[in-house]
Write a protein that holds these residues in place. Structure first.
Motif, PDB file in Angstrom:
ATOM      1  N   GLU A   1      21.660  39.635  44.546  1.00 31.88           N
ATOM      2  CA  GLU A   1      22.111  38.384  43.911  1.00 31.88           C
ATOM      3  C   GLU A   1      22.476  38.638  42.457  1.00 31.88           C
ATOM      4  OE1 GLU A   1      18.691  36.041  44.592  1.00 31.88           O
ATOM      5  OE2 GLU A   1      19.181  35.748  46.709  1.00 31.88           O
TER       6      GLU A   1
ATOM      7  N   PHE B   1      34.413  40.575  36.660  1.00 28.47           N
ATOM      8  CA  PHE B   1      35.763  40.224  37.104  1.00 28.47           C
ATOM      9  C   PHE B   1      36.429  39.171  36.219  1.00 28.47           C
ATOM     10  CE2 PHE B   1      34.922  42.313  41.252  1.00 28.47           C
ATOM     11  CZ  PHE B   1      36.116  43.006  41.348  1.00 28.47           C
ATOM     12  N   GLU B   2      35.655  38.547  35.363  1.00 24.53           N
ATOM     13  CA  GLU B   2      36.233  37.555  34.444  1.00 24.53           C
ATOM     14  C   GLU B   2      36.610  38.169  33.089  1.00 24.53           C
ATOM     15  OE1 GLU B   2      37.074  33.973  35.040  1.00 24.53           O
ATOM     16  OE2 GLU B   2      37.171  35.274  36.782  1.00 24.53           O
TER      17      GLU B   2
ATOM     18  N   GLN C   1      37.305  35.822  44.160  1.00 28.22           N
ATOM     19  CA  GLN C   1      36.741  37.124  44.550  1.00 28.22           C
ATOM     20  C   GLN C   1      36.584  37.233  46.062  1.00 28.22           C
ATOM     21  OE1 GLN C   1      36.848  39.624  42.655  1.00 28.22           O
ATOM     22  NE2 GLN C   1      37.468  38.291  40.971  1.00 28.22           N
TER      23      GLN C   1
ATOM     24  N   ILE D   1      22.370  32.436  43.307  1.00 24.06           N
ATOM     25  CA  ILE D   1      23.553  32.768  42.509  1.00 24.06           C
ATOM     26  C   ILE D   1      23.776  31.726  41.424  1.00 24.06           C
ATOM     27  CG2 ILE D   1      24.755  34.113  44.246  1.00 24.06           C
ATOM     28  CD1 ILE D   1      26.517  31.522  44.596  1.00 24.06           C
ATOM     29  N   ASN D   2      24.584  32.116  40.478  1.00 23.08           N
ATOM     30  CA  ASN D   2      24.825  31.295  39.304  1.00 23.08           C
ATOM     31  C   ASN D   2      25.918  30.272  39.617  1.00 23.08           C
ATOM     32  OD1 ASN D   2      25.067  30.361  36.775  1.00 23.08           O
ATOM     33  ND2 ASN D   2      25.512  32.326  35.821  1.00 23.08           N
TER      34      ASN D   2
ATOM     35  N   ASP E   1      44.286  28.966  37.555  1.00 21.43           N
ATOM     36  CA  ASP E   1      44.975  29.836  36.601  1.00 21.43           C
ATOM     37  C   ASP E   1      45.978  30.693  37.382  1.00 21.43           C
ATOM     38  OD1 ASP E   1      43.509  31.862  37.777  1.00 21.43           O
ATOM     39  OD2 ASP E   1      42.114  32.122  36.110  1.00 21.43           O
TER      40      ASP E   1
ATOM     41  N   ASP F   1      31.179  30.952  48.191  1.00 21.72           N
ATOM     42  CA  ASP F   1      30.167  31.896  47.697  1.00 21.72           C
ATOM     43  C   ASP F   1      29.863  32.992  48.725  1.00 21.72           C
ATOM     44  OD1 ASP F   1      28.990  30.145  49.408  1.00 21.72           O
ATOM     45  OD2 ASP F   1      27.283  29.651  48.141  1.00 21.72           O
TER      46      ASP F   1
ATOM     47  N   ARG G   1      45.896  33.447  38.676  1.00 22.18           N
ATOM     48  CA  ARG G   1      45.416  34.251  39.795  1.00 22.18           C
ATOM     49  C   ARG G   1      45.497  33.523  41.137  1.00 22.18           C
ATOM     50  NH1 ARG G   1      39.644  35.833  37.574  1.00 22.18           N
ATOM     51  NH2 ARG G   1      39.875  33.715  36.781  1.00 22.18           N
TER      52      ARG G   1
ATOM     53  N   MET H   1      30.698  38.957  39.210  1.00 25.18           N
ATOM     54  CA  MET H   1      31.516  37.783  38.883  1.00 25.18           C
ATOM     55  C   MET H   1      31.851  37.783  37.391  1.00 25.18           C
ATOM     56  SD  MET H   1      32.157  36.130  41.601  1.00 25.18           S
ATOM     57  CE  MET H   1      31.897  37.337  42.865  1.00 25.18           C
ATOM     58  N   GLU H   2      30.877  38.144  36.575  1.00 25.62           N
ATOM     59  CA  GLU H   2      31.108  38.205  35.123  1.00 25.62           C
ATOM     60  C   GLU H   2      32.111  39.297  34.777  1.00 25.62           C
ATOM     61  OE1 GLU H   2      27.777  38.311  32.487  1.00 25.62           O
ATOM     62  OE2 GLU H   2      26.662  36.842  33.665  1.00 25.62           O
TER      63      GLU H   2
ATOM     64  N   ARG I   1      34.241  46.015  43.431  1.00 21.48           N
ATOM     65  CA  ARG I   1      33.703  44.930  44.263  1.00 21.48           C
ATOM     66  C   ARG I   1      32.610  45.431  45.207  1.00 21.48           C
ATOM     67  NH1 ARG I   1      37.665  41.576  44.477  1.00 21.48           N
ATOM     68  NH2 ARG I   1      39.105  43.071  45.381  1.00 21.48           N
TER      69      ARG I   1
ATOM     70  N   LYS J   1      40.476  41.005  34.952  1.00 24.99           N
ATOM     71  CA  LYS J   1      41.135  39.864  35.590  1.00 24.99           C
ATOM     72  C   LYS J   1      42.592  40.205  35.930  1.00 24.99           C
ATOM     73  CE  LYS J   1      40.003  35.314  33.764  1.00 24.99           C
ATOM     74  NZ  LYS J   1      40.380  34.329  32.768  1.00 24.99           N
TER      75      LYS J   1
ATOM     76  N   PHE K   1      25.663  40.474  42.347  1.00 25.59           N
ATOM     77  CA  PHE K   1      26.778  39.568  42.666  1.00 25.59           C
ATOM     78  C   PHE K   1      27.176  38.783  41.412  1.00 25.59           C
ATOM     79  CE2 PHE K   1      28.411  35.432  44.169  1.00 25.59           C
ATOM     80  CZ  PHE K   1      29.421  35.848  45.018  1.00 25.59           C
ATOM     81  N   ASN K   2      26.174  38.206  40.734  1.00 21.32           N
ATOM     82  CA  ASN K   2      26.444  37.447  39.497  1.00 21.32           C
ATOM     83  C   ASN K   2      27.081  38.351  38.436  1.00 21.32           C
ATOM     84  OD1 ASN K   2      25.541  34.863  40.245  1.00 21.32           O
ATOM     85  ND2 ASN K   2      23.410  35.424  39.887  1.00 21.32           N
TER      86      ASN K   2
ATOM     87  N   ILE L   1      30.402  31.296  34.051  1.00 17.31           N
ATOM     88  CA  ILE L   1      30.262  32.752  34.183  1.00 17.31           C
ATOM     89  C   ILE L   1      30.633  33.433  32.872  1.00 17.31           C
ATOM     90  CG2 ILE L   1      31.353  34.762  35.307  1.00 17.31           C
ATOM     91  CD1 ILE L   1      31.106  33.189  37.937  1.00 17.31           C
ATOM     92  N   ILE L   2      31.709  32.960  32.241  1.00 11.18           N
ATOM     93  CA  ILE L   2      32.066  33.494  30.912  1.00 11.18           C
ATOM     94  C   ILE L   2      32.096  32.323  29.947  1.00 11.18           C
ATOM     95  CG2 ILE L   2      33.909  34.547  29.529  1.00 11.18           C
ATOM     96  CD1 ILE L   2      32.692  36.628  31.266  1.00 11.18           C
TER      97      ILE L   2
ATOM     98  N   VAL M   1      35.838  30.983  40.545  1.00 14.84           N
ATOM     99  CA  VAL M   1      35.763  32.433  40.315  1.00 14.84           C
ATOM    100  C   VAL M   1      35.297  33.131  41.595  1.00 14.84           C
ATOM    101  CG1 VAL M   1      34.639  34.233  38.939  1.00 14.84           C
ATOM    102  CG2 VAL M   1      35.305  32.088  37.859  1.00 14.84           C
ATOM    103  N   MET M   2      34.283  32.543  42.238  1.00 10.36           N
ATOM    104  CA  MET M   2      33.772  33.139  43.480  1.00 10.36           C
ATOM    105  C   MET M   2      34.835  33.087  44.575  1.00 10.36           C
ATOM    106  SD  MET M   2      29.967  31.581  43.629  1.00 10.36           S
ATOM    107  CE  MET M   2      29.008  31.480  42.138  1.00 10.36           C
TER     108      MET M   2
END
Lengths: 158, 243
Positions: A99, A109-110, B24, B236-237, B48, B86, B50, A106-107, A127, A115, A102-103, B242-243, B20-21
């Motif tokens: 987990e 990929f941002e 991905q 998960i968040n 956006d 998710d 993407r 995600m960060e 990934r 990106k 995974f988090n 996330i940013i 975001v999830m």
């Protein structure tokens, strides 16, 4: 009428010497109320050579063979419970780690440069990374590629 | 006969992190199948550059907590595979997902007794006695070319919205069930006469198609192959940016 009974799950505390056991005494009073008491019994009364009558009674009623079998079964059960607990804890930790990973992904990929990354192969590697460090290494490779591409563009302009 | 169109629907609403999830998830599917049709349903403010790069099609939804079911009603495909945002694709068999439907109209993964250690609420009382949720909406494969299925998905959305907006609730059911879209799903598949002949199936080896990360692999594992879709719904968040 009141009665007392030794439950049949007694076991040796020291299977070698067989002079120390744990058992449960079930007592029923005149009103039919049942009380169960866990007892630790030694063969001899403390600081004497006198036999403990409760110990003697338990061994006579249940038999040494049954108490020994209970002891062996209990050791096996405890061993398998311990192993199950170990696996459960391991799996729990693994799940938490995934987990977290995974988090983290995600960060990653941002991040602006990641990106916009068009390198599908590297993105797929990131990934599928199995650890944070592996993930960060692929992220660095993508950033490096991005910087190199920027440098190429700038050299082209010059 | 015209061949049925096929595609995947992913929905991101309410929380920006779902967007975001979702991206991905789509990109992880593309790792195994670049040509598969994917529709992303998201709120317009989330989108956006993407979105249209990753998905073939983008549809805007509102911010309803369960816009996922509205998104399901909007599928442009006949055979539609809905996947929770998710989740993450881990195996090439994702390309074969549409073959799973067989003769069924709708297909889900199952909530079972032996997996109950990860469920928040599964058993409940009804005026007719105890009941359980059996269907999990994390993935859903359905055939939108059948009018009864279109109506079913639309009714699921309508009922869920009314249930959550406190416009509908049957007597004799615990309030705590109101937040679950599984309840409206249970109601339609168990109480609604109209859907008594709807063929609702469970994915063969459904753990491959919806493997919760909180499952213990020593006791809960797929039997016929590796996990295809892993579900990260626990831990998960979802709320913080996330940013």
């Amino acid at each position: 009428m009141s009665s007392r009974k030794w439950m049949d799950n007694a076991f040796w505390e020291n299977p070698e010497e067989k002079d120390d056991l744990t058992c449960i005494l079930e007592i029923e009073d005149d009103n039919g109320k049942q009380i169960r008491q866990v007892m630790r019994l030694k063969k001899y009364i403390k600081d004497s050579d006198e036999l403990n009558p409760d110990f003697t009674e338990v061994v006579e009623v249940l038999g040494e063979e049954l108490i020994t079998k209970n002891t062996e079964d209990r050791i096996e059960r405890k061993k398998s419970e311990k192993e199950e607990r170990r696996i459960r804890d391991l799996e729990h930790a693994r799940s938490r780690k995934m987990e977290k990973l995974f988090n983290h992904k995600m960060e990653v990929f941002e991040i602006e440069e990641i990106k916009g990354c068009k390198n599908r192969k590297l993105k797929a590697k990131l990934r599928r990374a199995k650890s944070q460090i592996e993930c960060d290494l692929y992220a660095m490779m993508i950033l490096k590629e991005h910087i190199e591409n920027e440098e190429k563009v700038s050299e082209g302009k010059d | 006969m015209k061949e049925k169109t096929k595609g995947i629907v992913v929905v991101a609403s309410n929380k920006p992190n779902f967007y975001v999830m979702a991206l991905q998830l789509i990109d992880s599917i593309r790792d195994f199948d670049e040509d598969i049709n994917i529709t992303l349903v998201c709120e317009d403010w989330m989108e956006d550059e993407r979105a249209r790069e990753f998905a073939n099609n983008v549809i805007h939804c509102d911010g309803h907590y369960r816009a996922k079911i509205w998104g399901m009603t909007q599928s442009p495909y006949d055979l539609t595979m809905y996947i929770d945002a998710d989740m993450h694709c881990e195996h090439e068999d994702i390309s074969k997902c549409f073959d799973e439907l067989g003769d069924h109209d709708v297909m889900f993964s199952a909530l079972t007794d032996d997996r109950s250690y990860v469920y928040a609420e599964r058993d409940f009382d009804t005026p007719d006695g105890p009941a359980q949720f059996h269907l999990c909406g994390g993935v859903c494969l359905y055939d939108m070319s059948k009018p009864i299925v279109r109506e079913f998905i639309q009714d699921w959305w309508d009922l869920t919205r009314r249930q959550m907006d406190k416009q509908w609730w049957p007597d004799g059911y615990a309030e705590s069930l109101r937040s679950w879209d599984q309840f409206s799903l249970w109601w339609l598949t168990n109480k609604e006469e109209k859907y008594k002949d709807l063929s609702v199936g469970i994915f063969k080896d459904d753990l491959r198609w919806n493997y919760y990360n909180a499952f213990k692999p020593s006791i809960t594992f797929p039997e016929t192959g590796p996990v295809i879709l892993r579900h990260y719904s626990c831990g998960i968040n979802k709320d913080d940016y996330i940013i």
